[in-house]
Design an enzyme around this catalytic site. Sequence first.
Site: not given
Ligand code: 9MR
Length: 462
Positions: A157, A199, A235
Amino acid sequence: MNRARTGGAIALAGAAAIAVVVGLASSAQAATTLGASAADKGRYFGTAVAAYKLSDATYSGILDREFNMITPENEMKWDATEPTQGQFSYGSADQIVAHANAHGQRMRGHALAWHSQQPSWAQNMSGTALRNAMVNHITNVATHYQGKIYAWDVVNEAFADGSGGGRRDSNLQRTGNDWIEVAFRTARAADPGAKLCYNDYNTDGQNAKSNAVYAMVQDFKARGVPIDCVGFQSHINSGSPLPSDYQANLQRFANLGVDVQITELDIAGSGTAQASSYASVVKACLAVSRCTGITVWGIRDSDSWRSGDTPLLFDNNGNKKASYTSTLDALNAGGTSSPPPVSTSPSRSTSPSPSVSPSVSPSNPGGGGGNGCTATTSVNQWQGGFVVTVRVTAGAAAINSWAVGLTLPSGTTVTSTWNVTRSGNTWSNVSYNGHVNAGQYTEFGIQGTGTAGTLSPTCSGS
Ligand code: 9MR
């Protein structure tokens, strides 16, 4: 409720005995789990996993039945793995890796460098200290998991949303625009067998953000920065619907010479609308030969980071939803193309002369001359550290081996190298990059601390 069976299964129930036999024969050929069906197509089907849920029998039962790739949802992030600077904590992530090993699943590592979920000590850092901390973090984590990770999300990101098409502002970005390529080179040095991915989200169709990522990948490939794959999080919800050019977007990245992977798929909704979107994503991946697999971001709706959207393939009780069935059916319907053969060796940097010249500076003129090759250097220098990329270009005839003479200034220390063996000030080819066709080039890299300065490489080839 969501236990609707396929038409084939319903037909079985009411059919005559001979039809039952035929039906059984054909259903025995169609895979009955997501992972097995994807594997039939040379691909994987994965999920995000939370370590603390592995003791939930329903959860791990579905995991081990359906999925053959695992991404730790949070356990490999910087805050989890290095909560105090220099002190690494791998307990939860190791638990997931051990589970994967015990159940024949492979791992996607997520994520080595990201502006979010940094430990507080890193959040408070900037400049050289942060750059060095990032390099140290990547080196330690990728080394700890060396040989155990199919693909790493090296950088997550890093691009901004909206129409600007630029990098996202962050403490990492402010260490210098080269932070991404330094992250990739560092990861390659630590685990040469892992595929290295960039990613991101909202890059699922062609837009300003995905165009910016595309330009970066194109530049990396032209300059030999080690990148093997691009992850499309996917997403999907009403604010971020499935783009109509989803497949075309995957394909244009694949055409750059990288694998593409769907890395965090979830689709808000329910019923046939959701089921149809899932099928569309599967079909798109199967239609792109370098789309090597799909990962959903959780197992049951209740496991989702946005559970209110019921975006996953299993309901809160672990029952298969209509979206599960459409996903499996789309996998079984199959693509006509298969991914390239799986290779565990790092991608080679030998490639035709690019039309794009290195954008880093300074780029020194060729040295050495004679004996079949020339060497040029590009230096990415930051306060306290550097990466030197050395390009070896063959002359009018192909060469089968090469040696570059290159002396680094005093005060520098080499911390890692890639695609090269070193003996003092002589840097020679490794087994896979000695042969360079006439007029073409290969590149190797040197990372170190100190100031690289102006370099004067020589080259001899034979
Ligand atoms: O699913 C993840 C969630 O449990 C965490 O709290 C969150 C914190 O930033 O991250 C979520 O996963 C993310 C992933 O690492 C990167 N892309 C977006 C995902 C959804 O927020």
